[in-house]
Design a protein around this motif. Structure first.
Motif, PDB file in Angstrom:
ATOM      1  N   ASN A 138      34.185  38.833  42.952  1.00 50.98           N
ATOM      2  CA  ASN A 138      35.182  37.848  42.541  1.00 50.98           C
ATOM      3  C   ASN A 138      35.864  37.229  43.741  1.00 50.98           C
ATOM      4  OD1 ASN A 138      35.336  37.253  39.936  1.00 50.98           O
ATOM      5  ND2 ASN A 138      36.598  39.042  39.371  1.00 50.98           N
TER       6      ASN A 138
ATOM      7  N   VAL B  12      23.943  32.476  30.194  1.00 51.41           N
ATOM      8  CA  VAL B  12      23.689  32.665  31.633  1.00 51.41           C
ATOM      9  C   VAL B  12      22.283  32.197  32.000  1.00 51.41           C
ATOM     10  CG1 VAL B  12      25.297  34.617  31.878  1.00 51.41           C
ATOM     11  CG2 VAL B  12      22.856  35.067  31.592  1.00 51.41           C
TER      12      VAL B  12
ATOM     13  N   TRP C 131      22.142  32.317  43.745  1.00 55.00           N
ATOM     14  CA  TRP C 131      23.472  32.782  43.351  1.00 55.00           C
ATOM     15  C   TRP C 131      23.529  32.803  41.833  1.00 55.00           C
ATOM     16  CZ3 TRP C 131      24.755  34.733  47.611  1.00 55.00           C
ATOM     17  CH2 TRP C 131      24.592  34.073  48.826  1.00 55.00           C
ATOM     18  N   ALA C 132      23.830  33.942  41.271  1.00 52.95           N
ATOM     19  CA  ALA C 132      23.843  34.073  39.816  1.00 52.95           C
ATOM     20  C   ALA C 132      25.246  34.428  39.353  1.00 52.95           C
ATOM     21  CB  ALA C 132      22.857  35.160  39.390  1.00 52.95           C
ATOM     22  N   PRO C 133      25.880  33.499  38.656  1.00 52.31           N
ATOM     23  CA  PRO C 133      27.220  33.825  38.137  1.00 52.31           C
ATOM     24  C   PRO C 133      27.159  35.009  37.175  1.00 52.31           C
ATOM     25  CG  PRO C 133      26.589  31.534  37.628  1.00 52.31           C
ATOM     26  CD  PRO C 133      25.424  32.152  38.296  1.00 52.31           C
ATOM     27  N   GLY C 134      26.004  35.186  36.525  1.00 51.21           N
ATOM     28  CA  GLY C 134      25.826  36.333  35.644  1.00 51.21           C
ATOM     29  C   GLY C 134      24.343  36.618  35.532  1.00 51.21           C
ATOM     30  N   LEU C 135      23.998  37.845  35.145  1.00 54.60           N
ATOM     31  CA  LEU C 135      22.584  38.196  34.967  1.00 54.60           C
ATOM     32  C   LEU C 135      22.318  38.403  33.488  1.00 54.60           C
ATOM     33  CD1 LEU C 135      22.256  40.740  37.921  1.00 54.60           C
ATOM     34  CD2 LEU C 135      21.266  38.447  37.805  1.00 54.60           C
TER      35      LEU C 135
ATOM     36  N   THR D 287      24.866  38.246  42.369  1.00 58.11           N
ATOM     37  CA  THR D 287      26.193  37.919  41.857  1.00 58.11           C
ATOM     38  C   THR D 287      27.211  38.392  42.885  1.00 58.11           C
ATOM     39  OG1 THR D 287      25.361  38.351  39.639  1.00 58.11           O
ATOM     40  CG2 THR D 287      27.749  38.176  39.883  1.00 58.11           C
TER      41      THR D 287
ATOM     42  N   TYR E  83      18.306  37.622  42.752  1.00 60.28           N
ATOM     43  CA  TYR E  83      19.441  37.015  42.056  1.00 60.28           C
ATOM     44  C   TYR E  83      20.669  37.806  42.463  1.00 60.28           C
ATOM     45  CZ  TYR E  83      15.875  34.998  38.976  1.00 60.28           C
ATOM     46  OH  TYR E  83      14.788  34.321  38.471  1.00 60.28           O
TER      47      TYR E  83
ATOM     48  N   GLU F 243      26.475  42.393  42.267  1.00 59.07           N
ATOM     49  CA  GLU F 243      25.301  42.825  41.529  1.00 59.07           C
ATOM     50  C   GLU F 243      24.076  42.071  42.023  1.00 59.07           C
ATOM     51  OE1 GLU F 243      24.726  44.295  37.022  1.00 59.07           O
ATOM     52  OE2 GLU F 243      25.675  42.346  37.289  1.00 59.07           O
TER      53      GLU F 243
END
Ligand code: 6R9
Length: 651
Positions: A569, A639, A600-604, A566, A564, A546
């Motif tokens: 996995n 986040v 790097w965004a683990p989540g937005l 993501t 940003y 994403e």
């Protein structure tokens, strides 16, 4: 706004005989609004018509019904207006000064007569290949005289050109060829810029893999660089032109026949083909060129844009040539061989009007004033800017070091969609304020609306979104192949108005200050980029799950691109992957779309309905996360803490 920013600069000396003085502006502006038929009926006569028009304005901004027609029963030819009608009086005058990338290569002075011959030769080549009125021709060319010849050759035979900026990738080129349905691509072997060469033909080869095999490729052998050649598809354009006749009957075009399509970024992923037509566009381009730059016969005028953007269309080629001007075409970049190149060229060709972008001014300002002072700039009478708001610091530097305090600065606000200047000072009529585009051009009725309530904000000062209440002749007519999208983009949100997508403030004096885009369009070095375009390029990479893209303040580019990302996995972030993603976006869209910062965004941050909260991402990118506003509607508020802790812009 600070006090000094609202200080007014008087009209400089030497503009007493300008095309419009202060009184003229007030009188003509009032007439243009009260009686557009009379005003534009008269202005239309600045062109030569094959069949004179009897109707002037026929326009409707009603959503569902939007229709824009000017001079609708008139017939004319744009090439005849830009060339033939000047031949009797100025055949030997220079139409185009071509300044090559390298200062060691000689400049060319192309007379109106020579321009006419070359355009006719190219028009005959196209006609012989079966190109007819209404057919589309895509141009992917360096800033060389052939770019202007090709535009005018298309106009002469009624073909619709669509220029793709030479910095765009093969993919972007192939999408535009396919969307426009063109069967002809005109390109060159290589585009030299700043001492380096872009392999245009090889990009074109790659692009054509994604197009119908009907598409023929006309190649200008410009540098003589090595290219691969596909027999039967690739054609040496200069060789055919050398054999072609210099006579070519111009096609009689209806005023509302399309002249060109130019793709531009919007808030959705797919660029739209902005359609401009023949009569109104040329009247507006010619008139604005004459008034805004106070162009007089004999002046040497230089606009540093590229013909791949609308500025190059209206203010390198069509406006100036319709006025019989001498227009300079520069192949290179402002910093090659050094940061004095612009000023060297101004001195060498005794340029009178100089028109560039704030991003170029900021870049040159950073290199120091020594580069300006080395050159004799006494020929300059007027300076212009376009593309983005100019910060007062850059305005002052431009005024002081380039204009020596004697040249008015015209800060021209307009868009690909508007065809020409809508809000701009007129040098003999308008006092200026650094950073303000000042007042509307003739026939233009700006309104500031409240973004939410859509209420017109009467009186001064006012702030909101910028809309235009009525049509002007240079307005785009439709989106190529998608009139519904045209109406939805520009006429749905604020019924009865053309919505510009820009935020705006009107000060106590009624001066307009553009505050930037209010939609998901960012302005990078004066180039429009849809955040959605960059996002779709990023998510097309197999390791990206994403992406969300926003703009952030950048000291030279105006706005930089902040992404940003993501990852899928199991994929680990790394510097190599960051570099790879930048390269990936460059190859998907082009260098102008390269992200400046990737986080790097683990989540937005998303609402519970799954909408990305861009407002929050913008604030973090701007390093202004103290004022995030309400985050209570977020699905996972935590986040945001991670995004703040790992933000890339710590400036
Ligand atoms: C001509 C051109 C249009 C967008 C426009 C606005 C910004 C252009 C400006 C300006 C402030 C100016 N813009 N000129 N903002 N002051 N003088 O640039 O067309 O590429 O379509 O961009 O550029 O945001 O909406 P285009």
């Amino acid at each position: 706004m600070s006090a000094e920013a609202t200080e007014k600069y008087a009209i400089p000396q030497g503009f007493e005989n300008a095309h419009a003085g202060p009184g003229d502006y007030t009188r003509l502006y009032a007439e243009s609004i009260d009686d557009p038929d009379a005003f534009w009926g008269r202005e239309g006569k600045r062109l030569d018509w094959i069949t004179p028009y009897t109707k002037v304005k026929n326009t409707d901004f009603t959503f569902g019904n939007v229709s824009i027609k000017w001079f609708e029963d008139g017939q004319l030819n744009v090439a005849a207006n830009c060339i033939d009608r000047h031949l009797a009086t100025r055949g030997d005058q220079t139409a185009i000064i071509f300044e090559p990338d390298s200062p060691d290569d000689e400049a060319q002075h192309i007379t109106y007569r020579h321009l006419g011959e070359q355009v006719n030769r190219m028009a005959n080549v196209l006609r012989d290949m079966g190109v007819k009125k209404g057919d589309r021709v895509v141009l992917y060319l360096p800033m060389i005289p052939e770019a202007a010849y090709a535009m005018l050759a298309c106009a002469r035979i009624g073909a619709i050109h669509s220029i793709v900026f030479a910095g765009f990738s093969p993919d972007a080129l192939s999408n535009r060829i396919n969307d426009s349905g063109a069967n002809i691509l005109i390109t060159a072997d290589e585009a030299p810029r700043g001492g380096r060469k872009t392999a245009l033909k090889s990009n074109a080869d790659q692009a054509l893999l994604g197009c119908s095999d009907r598409v023929k490729c006309l190649v200008v052998k410009h540098t003589g660089g090595q290219t691969t050649w596909t027999e039967g598809r690739d054609i040496d354009l200069r060789a055919l032109m050398a054999e072609a006749s210099t006579d070519c009957e111009p096609e009689a075009m209806n005023a509302e026949d399309p002249l060109f399509v130019l793709y531009t970024s919007g808030s959705t992923g797919k660029p739209k083909g902005v359609v401009h037509t023949t009569g109104g566009y040329l009247v507006f381009a010619a008139m604005t060129h004459q008034y805004t730059f106070d162009y007089h016969d004999g002046d040497i005028y230089w606009c540093t844009a590229d013909v791949g953007w609308v500025t190059g269309h209206s203010y390198i080629v069509y406006g100036p040539l319709a006025n019989g001007a001498t227009t300079l075409m520069f192949e290179g970049v402002p910093t090659y061989p050094d940061a004095g190149r612009f000023w060297e060229v101004c001195a060498k060709h005794k340029v009178n009007q100089f028109y560039t972008a704030p991003t170029a001014i900021r870049a040159l300002m950073g290199k120091g004033k020594e580069f300006v002072e080395k050159h004799d700039l006494s020929s300059l009478r007027l300076l212009g800017t376009v593309g983005e708001p100019i910060n007062p610091e850059a305005w002052n530097w431009y005024n002081e070091h380039v204009g020596k305090g004697k040249c008015p600065i015209v800060d021209t606000w307009w868009q690909t969609e508007t065809g020409g200047h809508l809000i701009t000072p007129l040098p003999g009529a308008t006092e200026t304020k650094p950073g303000s585009a000042t007042v509307p051009f003739f026939g233009v009725k700006p309104e500031i609306l409240d973004a939410e309530s859509a209420k017109v904000q009467e009186g001064n000062p006012a702030e909101g979104v910028l809309c235009i209440a009525d049509s002007w002749p240079g307005q785009m007519r439709t989106v190529w192949g998608d009139h519904q999208r045209f109406m939805e983009t520009y006429f749905q949100q604020y019924p009865g108005y053309y919505f510009t997508g820009d935020g705006c403030r009107r000060d106590e004096d009624g001066y307009y200050w553009i505050t930037g885009r209010v939609d998901d369009v960012i302005n990078v070095s004066g180039h429009r980029m849809g955040t959605a375009e960059v996002e779709s390029a990023l998510v097309a990479h197999e390791q990206v799950a994403e992406a969300a893209v926003v703009g952030y303040p950048h000291s030279v580019k105006g706005q930089g691109i902040y992404a940003y990302v993501t990852l899928m996995n199991g994929i680990e972030p790394s510097e190599d992957l960051r570099k790879e993603l930048v390269k990936w976006v460059r190859s998907e869209i082009g260098p102008i779309a390269s992200p400046d910062l990737i986080q790097w965004a683990p989540g937005l941050p998303k609402t519970r309905s799954g909408k990305i909260m861009r407002r929050i991402l913008r604030k973090i990118a701007e390093n202004d996360y103290g004022a995030l506003g309400d985050t209570s509607t977020l699905a996972e508020p935590e986040v945001v803490d991670d995004l703040i802790a790992n933000r890339m812009n710590k400036g």
